[in-house]
Design a protein around this motif. Sequence first.
Motif, short mmCIF file in Angstrom:
data_model
loop_
_atom_site.label_atom_id
_atom_site.label_comp_id
_atom_site.label_asym_id
_atom_site.label_seq_id
_atom_site.Cartn_x
_atom_site.Cartn_y
_atom_site.Cartn_z
N SER A 148 0.85 -1.19 0.00
CA SER A 148 0.00 0.00 0.00
C SER A 148 0.88 1.24 0.00
CB SER A 148 -0.92 0.01 1.23
OG SER A 148 -0.16 -0.01 2.42
N ILE A 149 0.25 2.39 -0.18
CA ILE A 149 0.97 3.67 -0.12
C ILE A 149 0.93 4.14 1.33
CG2 ILE A 149 1.02 6.06 -0.93
CD1 ILE A 149 -0.75 5.07 -3.32
N TYR A 150 2.10 4.29 1.93
CA TYR A 150 2.14 4.82 3.29
C TYR A 150 2.44 6.31 3.22
CZ TYR A 150 2.82 5.28 8.27
OH TYR A 150 2.67 5.67 9.58
N MET A 151 1.46 7.11 3.59
CA MET A 151 1.59 8.56 3.54
C MET A 151 2.00 9.10 4.90
SD MET A 151 -1.90 9.19 1.38
CE MET A 151 -1.72 10.98 1.32
N ARG A 152 2.95 10.03 4.89
CA ARG A 152 3.45 10.59 6.13
C ARG A 152 3.32 12.12 6.10
NH1 ARG A 152 6.45 8.82 10.15
NH2 ARG A 152 4.64 7.46 10.27
N PRO A 153 2.16 12.65 6.52
CA PRO A 153 2.06 14.09 6.75
C PRO A 153 2.75 14.41 8.07
CG PRO A 153 -0.09 13.07 6.35
CD PRO A 153 0.87 11.98 6.66
N PHE A 154 3.56 15.46 8.09
CA PHE A 154 4.19 15.82 9.36
C PHE A 154 4.38 17.32 9.47
CE2 PHE A 154 7.77 15.13 6.46
CZ PHE A 154 8.67 16.14 6.77
N MET A 155 4.48 17.76 10.71
CA MET A 155 4.69 19.17 11.01
C MET A 155 6.15 19.37 11.40
SD MET A 155 4.73 20.75 14.44
CE MET A 155 5.53 22.34 14.65
#
Length: 367
Positions: A148-155
């Motif tokens: 799967s596509i592992y998405m990593r939004p981060f601040m």
Amino acid sequence: MAFGLNLYPITYIARYNPDTKAWDEEWLEADHVTFDELMAMNEDERKKILDNRNQMGIPTVTYTSQYAYGCFEGMKGFPTKDGGVAIFRPDQNAARFANSMRGLYCPAFPEEQFVKASVEFVRRNAELGYVPKYNPDWEKTDYADAESIYMRPFMNSEGAIGVGCSKAPYVVICATTVSAYFKKGLDGAVITDRVRATPRGTGYIKCASNYVISAIAKKEAEERGFVECVYLDAVEHKYFQEGSSCNIFFVLKDGTLVTPELGDTILPGITRKSVIALAKECGIKVEERKVSVKEVQKKAVECFVTGTAAGISPMSSLTDLNGKKVVFGDGTEGPIAKKLQHLLKGRQYGLLEDPNKWDTVVVPGNK
């Protein structure tokens, strides 16, 4: 292993402008190398491309890099059986991410903008072939090893030194392809004497600093041959909290599914929330409450952990601080975990209908 630093070529970056009180967006295109072109390169060429993709142009010395002052999300996009691509419950990630940023006393990223950026991010990278191809063989194991596509939004904070709170944070979305999360060859969970979170702390938000103790405790567990560690509460040291990076569930002898109740020491997992909903759909009695070690040792017949990366992962056994080991059932995946895994993954990968409308379609399928 689930994670590899094989980042996709297009990255989303937004920065909060304190003057306009708006988020200024940009798309960072490291290259336009398609997935097939990348795979055709030799190892040195591929490494050069991938290393360059990890240079995102954000400050190095920040509250984030110096003090682990930051937060992030884990979310997934799935290749669906009909040839499409969908993101699982991005609205829930958006809400949790905004709550985490508010918990850090910095401007919160708007939820609508989060979802819109996530969809556009997957769409742009999909155009270059960065979407795993659906494999019908995954269905045989209920997608236990599916990609799967592992998405990593981060601040990330603005450039800064000295303890403080961010006034002009960055938000970045990047991604890589992942498969099974837990290491092969290890088995069972062990209770750790380390403390993940304390009351009035940051355990309820997906704060970067929370994962330092998680990495240490999990490493200690793996060195002892266990696949996962489990935390107890910080006050009485007898009630379950969660795993190193996942929530925990137990099935009792009477068929009740129990999981620790949420509070300021437990992360409100999106997979956790989804599993509870699916269990109730199946007529399974679910209780969110305090769960003690003694109760589990006497009454539990199944144990599994849940998370974006972990999915639904059964634990064959649980060993306490005194070395007492409890084996659940016959040491294999229990019927409740198996049923819930089939429903969750089946909907995520488009094998089953999605009556709750949890999937946000990015690329329409052939149906």
